[in-house]
Scaffold this motif. Structure first.
Motif, short mmCIF file in Angstrom:
data_model
loop_
_atom_site.label_atom_id
_atom_site.label_comp_id
_atom_site.label_asym_id
_atom_site.label_seq_id
_atom_site.Cartn_x
_atom_site.Cartn_y
_atom_site.Cartn_z
N ALA A 175 -42.49 23.15 16.87
CA ALA A 175 -43.07 23.76 18.07
C ALA A 175 -44.60 23.66 18.04
N ILE A 176 -45.20 23.85 16.85
CA ILE A 176 -46.67 23.76 16.74
C ILE A 176 -47.14 22.32 17.01
N ILE A 177 -46.39 21.34 16.51
CA ILE A 177 -46.76 19.93 16.78
C ILE A 177 -46.72 19.69 18.29
N GLY A 178 -45.64 20.19 18.95
CA GLY A 178 -45.53 20.02 20.40
C GLY A 178 -46.69 20.69 21.14
N LEU A 179 -47.04 21.91 20.72
CA LEU A 179 -48.16 22.63 21.35
C LEU A 179 -49.47 21.86 21.16
N SER A 180 -49.65 21.30 19.95
CA SER A 180 -50.89 20.55 19.67
C SER A 180 -50.99 19.32 20.56
N SER A 203 -57.11 10.13 28.58
CA SER A 203 -57.93 11.09 29.34
C SER A 203 -57.07 12.03 30.20
N ASP A 204 -55.91 11.55 30.65
CA ASP A 204 -55.01 12.42 31.43
C ASP A 204 -53.98 13.11 30.54
N GLY A 205 -54.17 13.03 29.25
CA GLY A 205 -53.20 13.62 28.32
C GLY A 205 -52.11 12.62 27.96
N ILE A 206 -51.25 13.03 27.04
CA ILE A 206 -50.13 12.17 26.64
C ILE A 206 -49.01 12.34 27.66
N GLN A 207 -48.50 11.21 28.13
CA GLN A 207 -47.43 11.28 29.14
C GLN A 207 -46.15 11.86 28.53
N PHE A 208 -45.54 12.78 29.27
CA PHE A 208 -44.33 13.44 28.79
C PHE A 208 -43.23 12.42 28.45
N ILE A 209 -43.08 11.45 29.30
CA ILE A 209 -42.00 10.46 29.13
C ILE A 209 -42.17 9.67 27.82
N VAL A 210 -43.43 9.41 27.44
CA VAL A 210 -43.70 8.66 26.21
C VAL A 210 -43.26 9.47 24.99
N VAL A 211 -43.57 10.77 25.02
CA VAL A 211 -43.20 11.64 23.89
C VAL A 211 -41.67 11.75 23.79
N GLY A 441 -42.32 22.91 22.91
CA GLY A 441 -43.74 23.19 22.68
C GLY A 441 -44.62 22.34 23.57
N PHE A 442 -44.27 21.06 23.70
CA PHE A 442 -45.07 20.14 24.51
C PHE A 442 -45.00 20.52 25.99
N VAL A 443 -43.80 20.91 26.46
CA VAL A 443 -43.62 21.27 27.87
C VAL A 443 -44.33 22.59 28.19
N LEU A 444 -44.18 23.56 27.27
CA LEU A 444 -44.72 24.90 27.54
C LEU A 444 -46.19 25.05 27.19
#
Length: 503
Positions: A175-180, A203-211, A441-444
């Motif tokens: 969860a911490i990795i996802g939050l980071s 610059s626009d962040g990491i794309q959700f689909i890539v993760v 974590g990444f979504v929230l």
């Protein structure tokens, strides 16, 4: 009455020829993906999500496709559990306990048909639960402010770490990795770039689909290449192919009980189908007491977990639709799918986009009926897919994943980043770190940060606002209970086990 009108309008959306065809296709693909050992619903939805976006499907059609895949995966997981003793996904682990012994006794057809029936009842009960409770919860959730949302997300993380009995610290780490990862990119408050390393692609962040594709699909491919599942071989379905009335009456109340428990567990953010099926299996075993032969091919040991894991899967839509907080790893991926269409799930979704919400709910009923009719007569077709070798399966998954990632921004950087996430995901999974908390974590992460900042900006940085309202206090108390009670219960159970031999 108002709910009934919305539901009827939802059926108007779900029963259009296009959406019916999409639901049938999703149910069929989901069943196949669900029964292939290791893939499971998260991978199924993650693989199909970019494809739905690339095909430019309307949001309600895309969501109906993904929901049908999710439900289909929950149905399909039981087939390999019963015939191969290898669960298609984690939620079907308990089904193998009695399903495989039944198949070895020549009752494979009965086990498959009763599990399909139980899955149908579980999904039906849970979907009715969504119709009854989701609008109420959505109206109540309108009272949530930023402080309540922040507390709710902390509660979701507490559920994940508290309920992952075998590895709470690993779940917390994921969860911490996802939050980071969610902090990479432009800070919307200050306009400063964070952790991009000067790379314009970030610059626009990491794309959700890539993760998602990286940590699930690519890491799964690497695991498939590394190991072949060890099993005692596929058991051929012989004898009766359908359960009889005596078996139906024996399992009926257990199926209903497990469906209700599964729905309640599914509503809890992060709890998931695995916990629901394990809880109900233990519950039915305790109720049966000396009359049961659990672990040796008891039909109640097949029906209860199957009803629970399907009810839990449908129940996980409740927090996603009403609060915007995913109830499971798979619904976390679906939240990402909605973000691709610039739709934010939450309490306002019911009033702002009723077509999408009620179309989705109605499609759950439709997909459930389709799955029942697909799964009982077509078991022979599905079992042939279990013989598919990895050399044919792996290139197909890789091609769909790569096309899906590339189609979003048409850049090779995303493909390389996907490969990096795939390798990291593979190494983490080798160490037993679960991937679902990472995606949650990444979504929230972004929502959590924004709500915390908004809450603190209201009071000029005073932390007291986080525990001011009764809702916040209740959520913090719930989070504390989720972190402390499950480990305490496990400690008491271990202590009881060590004390028994001494007496």
């Amino acid at each position: 009455m108002e709910t009934l009108q919305y539901l009827l309008s939802g059926f108007g959306v779900a029963l259009t020829p296009t959406n019916l065809a999409v639901a049938a296709l999703g149910a069929f693909i989901g069943t196949i993906v669900g029964m292939l050992p290791g893939l499971g619903p998260i991978n199924g939805v993650a693989i199909l999500m970019p494809l739905a976006f690339a095909l430019k499907l309307p949001p309600e059609t895309a969501l109906i496709l993904l929901a049908a895949v999710y439900m289909g995966c929950e149905y399909g997981g039981r087939i390999s559990s019963i015939l191969l003793n290898v669960p298609g996904d984690a939620g079907a682990i308990m089904t193998a306990m009695d399903g495989y012994p039944m198949a070895r006794k020549g009752l494979g057809g009965v086990a498959l048909s009763i599990s399909a029936w139980s899955s149908f009842i579980g999904s039906l009960v849970a979907t009715m639960g969504i119709v009854l409770f989701a609008p109420l919860l959505a109206r109540w959730a309108l009272a949530f402010g930023p402080a309540e949302y922040f507390a709710l997300m902390c509660f979701a993380f507490a559920c994940i770490t508290g309920l992952m009995g075998d590895a709470p610290m690993k779940a917390a780490l994921a969860a911490i990795i996802g939050l980071s990862l969610s902090t990479v990119g432009l800070d919307s408050n200050s306009g400063v770039y964070r952790f991009t390393g000067g790379d314009v692609h970030l610059s626009d962040g990491i794309q959700f689909i890539v993760v998602v594709i990286g940590v699930f699909s690519i890491s799964e491919i690497l695991l498939m290449l590394e190991q072949h599942h060890s099993s005692e071989g596929l058991i051929k379905v012989s004898g009766r192919s359908l359960f009889n009335l005596k078996e139906l009456s024996l399992t009926w109340w257990g199926t209903v009980r497990s469906s209700i428990v599964g729905f309640v567990v599914g509503v809890l953010p992060g709890a998931g189908a695995t916990i629901a099926s394990a809880m109900t299996y233990a519950m039915e075993k305790r109720i049966a007491a000396d009359d049961g032969h659990f672990g040796e091919g008891d039909i109640r040991g097949v029906s209860a977990p199957e009803a629970a894991n399907n009810a839990s899967a449908a129940g996980s839509f409740v927090p996603m639709l009403t609060l915007g907080v995913p109830g499971s790893g798979t619904t976390a991926v679906m939240v990402g799918a909605l973000s691709l269409y610039n739709i934010t799930p939450g309490p306002a979704l019911f009033s702002q986009n009723p077509t999408l919400v009620w179309g989705l709910i109605a499609s759950l009923f439709v997909a459930n009926v389709m799955l029942l009719f697909i799964n009982i007569p077509m078991v022979g077709v599905f079992t042939r897919v279990l013989r598919l070798p990895n050399w044919a399966l792996v290139p197909g998954i890789l091609a769909v994943s790569a096309v899906g990632v590339y189609s979003v921004h048409a850049t090779t950087f995303d493909l390389m980043l996907m490969a990096v996430f795939g390798t990291v995901g593979f190494l983490l999974r080798k160490q037993g770190v679960p991937m679902a908390p990472l995606i949650l974590g990444f979504v929230l992460g972004d929502m959590m940060e924004q709500n915390l900042r908004r809450a603190l900006s209201i009071t000029n940085g005073e932390l007291g606002i986080l525990v001011e309202s009764p809702i916040s206090i209740g959520l913090w108390a719930g989070a504390a209970a989720m972190v402390t009670i499950p480990p305490l219960l496990r400690w008491l159970a271990r202590r009881r086990k060590t004390l028994v031999p001494a007496h």
